[in-house]
Write an enzyme that holds these catalytic residues in place. Structure first.
Site, mmCIF file in Angstrom:
data_model
loop_
_atom_site.group_PDB
_atom_site.id
_atom_site.type_symbol
_atom_site.label_atom_id
_atom_site.label_comp_id
_atom_site.label_asym_id
_atom_site.label_seq_id
_atom_site.Cartn_x
_atom_site.Cartn_y
_atom_site.Cartn_z
ATOM 1 N N LYS A 83 10.150 10.164 -8.310
ATOM 2 C CA LYS A 83 10.650 11.507 -8.337
ATOM 3 C C LYS A 83 9.781 12.335 -7.516
ATOM 4 O O LYS A 83 8.625 12.100 -7.851
ATOM 5 C CB LYS A 83 11.214 12.049 -9.573
ATOM 6 C CG LYS A 83 12.107 12.907 -9.593
ATOM 7 C CD LYS A 83 12.396 13.218 -11.179
ATOM 8 C CE LYS A 83 13.443 14.281 -11.232
ATOM 9 N NZ LYS A 83 13.571 14.602 -12.610
HETATM 10 O O1 G3P Z 1 16.529 17.105 -14.471
HETATM 11 C C1 G3P Z 1 15.851 18.233 -14.364
HETATM 12 C C2 G3P Z 1 15.677 19.092 -15.675
HETATM 13 O O2 G3P Z 1 14.912 18.243 -16.276
HETATM 14 C C3 G3P Z 1 15.523 20.450 -15.522
HETATM 15 O O3 G3P Z 1 16.047 21.047 -16.422
HETATM 16 O O4 G3P Z 1 16.882 22.785 -18.268
HETATM 17 O O5 G3P Z 1 14.571 22.513 -17.285
HETATM 18 O O6 G3P Z 1 16.129 23.540 -15.654
HETATM 19 P P1 G3P Z 1 15.810 22.509 -16.854
#
Ligand code: G3P
Length: 224
Positions: A83
């Site tokens: 990633k």
């Molecule tokens: O897949 C990406 C994720 O982990 C980010 O999520 O909720 O931190 O925006 P969030």
């Protein structure tokens, strides 16, 4: 649509595996930091329980550092996907990895043009962050729709992972748009399954079955 779980927590991953619905895992530095264990060991444990792609993120942002991270991570297991943040350095590293047939997931994607460049550099997956766009009053799902359209125009086979999923509606919209994958936190996976009418229906079956059993028992006791 394939379902990935967005977590580095083994208990959650094992629960999703046991449901028979899991196609892969995405992690990031924030999710691994929550686990308070040595990150590469944690990633290896995840790869041992999930056959599908497991995204592990670089943690250096300069060219040499990012490439070294990527090469180290790619040796952890055959199903590792590297990633990489969507920056100029990220694209350069993606190009190198793609030539070595190492799979990449380009993350922190907030615009369709970033997604186009990622695909041209050879990204295997692109991760548009829908929740974080919604947070700043932009429609996150519009980004998925635009990427889908652009990739279809040019027959690009980079797979779209809808990321930063916060609720079941994000998953529904992702599936309606034909996204390849949604990566979903465990809490939201559980919400997808729940329906109050399912619970009410089961309660009624249990109550009616019990009342039949007690009727039959009473009938046999009274000898009639
Ligand atoms: O897949 C990406 C994720 O982990 C980010 O999520 O909720 O931190 O925006 P969030």
């Amino acid at each position: 649509m394939k379902i990935f779980i967005d977590t580095a927590n083994l208990e959650e991953i094992n629960k999703a595996v046991s449901l028979g619905i899991l196609d892969g895992v995405t992690t990031n530095p924030t999710l691994l930091a929550k686990e308070k264990s040595e990150p590469q060991t944690q990633i290896k444990k995840i790869c041992a329980v999930v056959k599908g792609p497991v995204s592990a993120e670089v943690t250096h942002y300069d060219y040499e550092g990012m490439l070294k991270d990527a090469e180290e991570l790619s040796r952890l297991a055959p199903n590792i996907v590297i990633k990489i943040p969507l920056t100029e350095t990220g694209l350069r590293v993606t190009k190198i990895l793609s030539r070595k047939s190492i799979k990449t997931n380009l993350t922190l994607c907030f615009s369709p043009l970033q997604a186009l460049l990622a695909a041209k550099a050879g990204a295997s997956f692109i991760s548009p962050f829908v929740g974080r766009l919604d947070d700043i009053s932009h429609r996150g799902m519009d980004l998925v729709c635009d990427i889908k359209k652009i990739y279809a125009n040019y027959h690009i086979n980079t797979e779209i992972i809808v990321a930063s999923v916060r609720n079941p509606l994000h998953v529904l919209e992702a599936a309606k748009l034909g996204a390849d994958i949604a990566t979903i936190p465990y809490k939201v996976i559980s919400q997808l399954l729940k329906h109050p009418l399912t619970d009410i229906g089961i309660k009624r079956f249990i109550d009616d079955w019990r009342s039949l059993e007690s009727f039959l028992k009473h009938k046999s006791n009274s000898g009639s």
